[in-house]
Design an enzyme around this catalytic site. Structure first.
Site, short mmCIF file in Angstrom:
data_model
loop_
_atom_site.label_atom_id
_atom_site.label_comp_id
_atom_site.label_asym_id
_atom_site.label_seq_id
_atom_site.Cartn_x
_atom_site.Cartn_y
_atom_site.Cartn_z
N HIS A 43 2.48 -9.65 3.28
CA HIS A 43 2.33 -8.60 2.28
C HIS A 43 3.66 -7.87 2.07
O HIS A 43 4.49 -7.79 2.97
CB HIS A 43 1.27 -7.61 2.75
CG HIS A 43 1.15 -6.38 1.91
ND1 HIS A 43 0.54 -6.37 0.69
CD2 HIS A 43 1.59 -5.11 2.12
CE1 HIS A 43 0.58 -5.16 0.17
NE2 HIS A 43 1.22 -4.38 1.02
N ASP A 91 -3.60 -6.61 -3.71
CA ASP A 91 -4.33 -7.14 -4.85
C ASP A 91 -3.63 -8.35 -5.48
O ASP A 91 -3.82 -8.65 -6.64
CB ASP A 91 -4.51 -6.05 -5.90
CG ASP A 91 -3.17 -5.50 -6.39
OD1 ASP A 91 -2.11 -5.94 -5.89
OD2 ASP A 91 -3.18 -4.64 -7.28
N CYS A 129 1.23 -7.33 -4.98
CA CYS A 129 1.92 -6.35 -4.14
C CYS A 129 3.44 -6.42 -4.28
O CYS A 129 4.11 -5.38 -4.24
CB CYS A 129 1.51 -6.50 -2.68
SG CYS A 129 1.91 -8.11 -1.96
#
Length: 291
Positions: free
Chosen positions: A271, A152, A155
């Site tokens: 990520h 989102d 992270c």
């Protein structure tokens, strides 16, 4: 004559396929190099240009050799268009030739894009599996496994939040990060530059960036990790599949917070995940994005 035309058609199809495969390979190369690594990104652009030039030269030489051996092989453009005909020949005769050509070109473009997308997804899935296996091999001996963090745009902060023994909101972490960076501009400004070009940003650009850390859902970077290590007075280690472990804030003596940095797990890009003890019993997972 017909055999010559079929040979040329097969060669053109092979050229198209090789171009699609090269683009999928290039995309994989781009995904493997973090945008923050300016030196490797510059080398990547040179490598991509070289690969494309080599393929273009190879295809041109093959076409020239073919045309020399078969001077009466017909018009190349017409053959290329025929490859994209598909079922367009069954259209009503009222359709103009120009319209047919446009439709054939559009059909060929859709076919190419679909093939490239399919190849890219296959490559990405392969990269993901390989990355997860390597990370499991690194975390396993430390009795750790990955813990999924939502993709989102928060992270990195959520992974830090998950590692802390006390409660703090993501908003608070963002605010404290931006405040520290504003107070120590000279420590961060030399490392603040355009990730694509490497061009240095101004002091005003940096302060505006600090404002955006609070106001927007900006992905985090090593600059923010450095600030957070000072704010929390805690080392932060970042584990990656293809690179040595990075430890930020080595000057602090607390137990490091451990993050996992992934390149391929999320469709959006890189990520950060958190970790947890392996004996927790939950299945190790993949995760989402950063940077």
């Amino acid at each position: 004559m017909e055999d010559s035309q079929r040979d040329q058609e097969r060669m053109i199809r092979r050229h198209l396929r090789e171009k699609e495969e090269l683009q999928a390979r290039i995309q994989g190369m781009k995904n493997s190099v973090p945008k923050s690594d300016k030196k490797r990104r510059k080398q990547l652009l040179l490598d991509v240009a070289r690969l494309e030039a080599e393929m273009e030269q190879k295809h041109r030489q093959e076409m020239e050799r073919f045309q020399e051996s078969c001077p009466d092989n017909g018009n190349l453009d017409s053959i290329t268009e025929d490859l994209a005909k598909m079922d367009l020949e069954n259209r009503p005769p009222s359709v103009s030739r120009a319209q047919k050509r446009r439709e054939r070109r559009a059909a060929l473009q859709r076919e190419r894009q679909g093939s490239i997308a399919e190849v890219e997804m296959e490559h990405l899935a392969s990269f993901r599996r390989e990355e997860e296996e390597k990370l499991a091999a690194i975390l396993g001996p430390r009795n750790l496994e990955m813990k999924d963090i939502p993709a989102d745009r928060h992270c990195m902060y959520r992974a830090i939040q998950d590692q802390l023994v006390f409660f703090v909101t993501v908003e608070s972490l963002r605010n404290r990060t931006a405040l520290y960076m504003r107070k120590h501009v000279d420590d961060f400004l030399p490392f603040f530059s355009d990730p694509e070009t490497g061009d240095a940003y101004s002091r005003d650009d940096f302060l505006s960036y600090c404002d955006d850390i609070v106001r927007k859902s900006l992905w985090g970077s090593q600059l923010e990790l450095r600030a957070l290590s000072h704010v929390l007075q805690t080392p932060i280690e970042v584990i990656q599949a293809e690179s040595p472990i990075i430890v930020i804030g080595k000057e602090y003596t607390k137990k490091p917070l451990t993050l996992v940095y992934l390149h391929y797990t999320c469709n959006l890009g890189e990520h950060y995940n958190s970790v947890r003890p392996l004996e927790a019993g939950a299945v190790g997972g993949a995760a989402p994005r950063l940077f």
